[in-house]
Enzyme design. Sequence first.
Site, PDB file in Angstrom:
ATOM      1  N   ALA A  69       0.828  -1.214   0.000  1.00 45.42           N
ATOM      2  CA  ALA A  69       0.000   0.000   0.000  1.00 45.42           C
ATOM      3  C   ALA A  69       0.862   1.264   0.000  1.00 45.42           C
ATOM      4  CB  ALA A  69      -0.933  -0.012   1.197  1.00 45.42           C
ATOM      5  N   ARG A 122       3.119 -12.210  -8.367  1.00 44.50           N
ATOM      6  CA  ARG A 122       2.431 -12.014  -7.088  1.00 44.50           C
ATOM      7  C   ARG A 122       1.692 -10.675  -7.074  1.00 44.50           C
ATOM      8  NH1 ARG A 122       7.155 -13.783  -3.078  1.00 44.50           N
ATOM      9  NH2 ARG A 122       7.303 -15.962  -3.682  1.00 44.50           N
ATOM     10  N   SER A 169       2.156  -7.958  -5.507  1.00 45.75           N
ATOM     11  CA  SER A 169       2.976  -6.752  -5.649  1.00 45.75           C
ATOM     12  C   SER A 169       3.321  -6.502  -7.122  1.00 45.75           C
ATOM     13  CB  SER A 169       4.254  -6.880  -4.816  1.00 45.75           C
ATOM     14  OG  SER A 169       4.957  -8.054  -5.195  1.00 45.75           O
ATOM     15  N   LYS A 201      10.867  -5.997   9.282  1.00 39.86           N
ATOM     16  CA  LYS A 201      11.588  -7.235   9.527  1.00 39.86           C
ATOM     17  C   LYS A 201      12.354  -7.708   8.298  1.00 39.86           C
ATOM     18  CE  LYS A 201       7.863  -9.574  10.512  1.00 39.86           C
ATOM     19  NZ  LYS A 201       6.754 -10.488  10.725  1.00 39.86           N
ATOM     20  N   HIS A 232      10.903   4.297   7.910  1.00 42.74           N
ATOM     21  CA  HIS A 232      10.939   4.048   9.344  1.00 42.74           C
ATOM     22  C   HIS A 232      12.405   3.787   9.674  1.00 42.74           C
ATOM     23  CE1 HIS A 232       9.706   3.077  13.273  1.00 42.74           C
ATOM     24  NE2 HIS A 232       9.528   1.775  13.168  1.00 42.74           N
ATOM     25  N   GLY A 284      -1.253   4.071   3.378  1.00 46.83           N
ATOM     26  CA  GLY A 284      -0.977   4.342   1.976  1.00 46.83           C
ATOM     27  C   GLY A 284      -2.177   4.842   1.186  1.00 46.83           C
ATOM     28  N   ASP A 337       8.110   6.921  17.956  1.00 49.19           N
ATOM     29  CA  ASP A 337       7.120   6.137  17.209  1.00 49.19           C
ATOM     30  C   ASP A 337       6.827   4.824  17.931  1.00 49.19           C
ATOM     31  OD1 ASP A 337       5.606   5.868  14.627  1.00 49.19           O
ATOM     32  OD2 ASP A 337       6.856   4.083  14.449  1.00 49.19           O
ATOM     33  N   GLU A 359       3.061   4.033  19.560  1.00 53.28           N
ATOM     34  CA  GLU A 359       2.220   2.961  19.025  1.00 53.28           C
ATOM     35  C   GLU A 359       1.990   1.841  20.043  1.00 53.28           C
ATOM     36  OE1 GLU A 359       4.454   2.207  15.524  1.00 53.28           O
ATOM     37  OE2 GLU A 359       5.741   0.692  16.408  1.00 53.28           O
ATOM     38  N   GLU A 380       3.323  11.703  18.250  1.00 49.32           N
ATOM     39  CA  GLU A 380       3.279  10.254  18.431  1.00 49.32           C
ATOM     40  C   GLU A 380       2.295   9.833  19.525  1.00 49.32           C
ATOM     41  OE1 GLU A 380       4.507   8.449  16.288  1.00 49.32           O
ATOM     42  OE2 GLU A 380       6.037   9.665  15.297  1.00 49.32           O
TER      43      GLU A 380
END
Lengths: 476, 490
Positions: B47, B76, B78, B109, B132, B158, B217, B221, B389
Amino acid sequence: MHVIRLDAVSVDFDGRFQLSDINWVIEPGQHWLVTGTNGSGKSALVAALAGMGERMSGTWSGVPERVALVSYEQQAELIEAELRKDDADILDVISEGTPVGEIIDAGCQDRDLANELVDTLGLRPMIDRAFRKLSTGETRKVMLVRALTSQPDLLVLDEPFDGLDGDSLAWLQDHLRVLATTVPMVIVLNRFDEIPEFITHVAYVDDGHLAHRVERSDEASMADLYQLLHLKTSDLEVPQADPADRLPALNPSDPLVRITDATIRYDENTVFEHLDWTIETNQHWQLSGPNGSGKTGLLSLITGDHPQCYVNDIFVFGFQRGTGESIWQIKQYIGYVSTALQWEYRVGTGLRNVIISGFFDSIGLYSKSTDMQKAIADEWLALLGMSERADEPFSGLSFGDRRLVLIARAMVKHPPLLILDEPCLGLDDMNRQLVLALIERICASNETAVLYVNHRPQDAIRGIDNHLTLSGESAS
Amino acid sequence: MANYFNTLPLREQLAELGKCRFMHLDEFTEGVDALKGKKIVVIGCGAQGLNQGLNLRDSGLDVSYTLRAEAIEQQRQSWKNATSNGFTVGTYEELLPTADVVLNLTPDKQHTSVVNTIMPLMKHGACLSYSHGFNIVEEGMQIRDDITVIMVAPKCPGSEVRAEYVRGFGVPTLIAVHEDNDPNGEGLALAKAYAVGTGGHKAGVLMSSFIAEVKSDLMGEQTILCGMLQTGSLLCFDKMIEEGIDAGYASKLIQYGWETTTEALKYGGVTNMMDRLSNPAKIRAFDLAEQMKDIMRPLYWKHQDDIMTGTFSSGMMDDWANDDAKLLGWRADTAETAFEKTPAGDVEISEQEYFDNGILMVAMVKAGVELAFETMTAAGIIADSAYYESLHETPLIANTIARKKLYEMNATISDTAEYGCYLYNHACVPLLGEFIKGISTDVIGKGLDLSDTGVDNARLIEVNAAIRSHPVEAIGGVLRGYMADMKQII
């Protein structure tokens, strides 16, 4: 009184004018106002009630025998009759014509009322003068006296307040109010601010047809009708562009749009392919085709809203797409209206700001506007008959009014290309006429090329003579 | 790789945490010039990747996508996203060697493996952009010295990034330059041009640092934004059921209550949210929030401490190494909760009723926002960052719960945020257990019995003063003022 019922009635007036397919029911207790533009046939319609014109077809019932009519046409007819009587040429005597008193007496059923009227309307000093020597205003008063004293079963008044001085007007309005409790009335007026209290219904005549019938208590429809009349009758010009807002000039030898061998495809499904289309400056186009044939997709290749515009050979406003131009450089040349835009335009801002947002091609307004831009937006609001509502929230408008405001938003910068994607879609009959009236004004008074998506022949716009039809069979 | 933050001396840590400045529109007069004619290659087409790419291309920039060879071969999602929108798609080997700017928009990750793969392919002097800073700050990823490293992070999902651009606006965006990787001094110019390309400059850009972004951040969160809303949803729902409130009503009050009450927060801060309550209800909410703050304060400190020391990220990275066992287990548990499984009832709840019958929820938002803000600023994060934040993003997350409950929230946020949210929730639910026992339906479900709305003047003055003088209200007033200037008309 009976119900007056006209079913599919057509009336011819000496071959000069025709009323056609009139369907109209006047119930006891109703008082109708008839309105429309000049030449629309509103006077003919009420004259037909009074028995004028030649009934060609349709069925009539319940029209009473004693219908009193006051109108310019009938006034002119009476004067003409007076002139014909003046056969002085033959007799070699000077004829004065019929005196006012005699004209009033003919058909008079209420002598006391006649005397009161003659005094009130200031006709006493001219009671012995020849009718045909009176001024137009005085003649009009005589006609009113005749109609009001004839004890009619239906009173038909065509612009009765025209040319009356203040005192006479007040008296007449007062008198009609009292009379309305016993006599049904049909009144032609072009100004809504003069509508008498007792009027219960409004009819709108357009091009010889009785186009709309609205109950007065239906405020929303009354507002639309008022607006329609305003757009049709006002002589406002389409507001000018902002002189400070200069678009980069286009090369006059280039077309506005040139699409070469274009394709839109989703996965395995080809919407269209091998499509070529060139739009020259000032060319008006109508685009049609069945649902799913790619009309909106094709338009969004031009506006840059379709991501596949980058993989097609598209030249717009001097830019070959995909060569480093930004979408805002394209959009500055385009005014755009569609139902989808209307759905997307969910912003809690006022009407003036919605129109100003057209200068910035934004949905909502995120930039400071100049005084000139505000002034131009206000001119557009005046054209739409919405001056009083400039700060009302856009989201609170009726569907049709929102469409009108979005057309103004699209036109506010006088774009070289105006794209109208089914601008009448989802609108009722009256709002369709409103929108078409506005577009016709734009087409007539502007150097904008109009690209119009439309299916309905009755929504065609005069002056659009180029047609592109998408077949919907993945080729054009 | 070592935690980058922990390698810095304290004064540099504090200096980096203290970076956050609201940029003015006139700082963006160069537009996208710094990126004009440069070849931008986006890694990942989810997104954020797709929608940012659409915006950049519509701003006149040269955008293409690179995917792993398998994603291309197997066509796929994407690959479909990119090709159906008319973008050039190629493998890393095909596109990266000629790329001037590489936008890494993959999940946290994957960063280490992605960056290790692409770095040898990138040309000398190119730019690598993150959305990020986790990989740089927490994982200590070392980027080649010749490469410029920047961050551009739109603070919205997004789909919003695209929708706002198409309207002619944008979403608030955070930008940063990794000082250790700015060999040509062009990092800021590139980040600004990127923010303009996505439309962010129109909605407000915050100039921050990688470190401030990551540390604030993560804290936001985990605690107020996701953790507190999840904990509050579960506790309030179970309480109402226990007290005999109709399940459909309870479900709806919570699902839409966060969104409705935090809408007031968005417009006028905690003060305005509290002012939406009657005077007696406001005093009750205030007292409840004070109690909860005392109970939860150690938990907020622990989260912030674990974030600062790197304990949190190393714990999460262990779970990554263990095939996300904890994350997936917690996700499944959440799906089985009574709140999640009870659909919102077909009952009418007026806007005001969400406040009147949700006093405890308002108190939870107030407690969470203030604690998160206090804890962040005490740890050296500048008030501006701490505001964005905590308070600023709460309504955005609340909107996701209104759409499809906790499932939607956890699906929309990053895996990193989701992992932290569950951590918080598991600690906070038992922590508030005793407190919740003392709660009844007058503050959640039914509202106060207000035959008499009278309050003591002195107490009301005291409560109002305490609400209004909180530091999150002071900075909030200033920052909302800037935003209002930019978005002045709508």
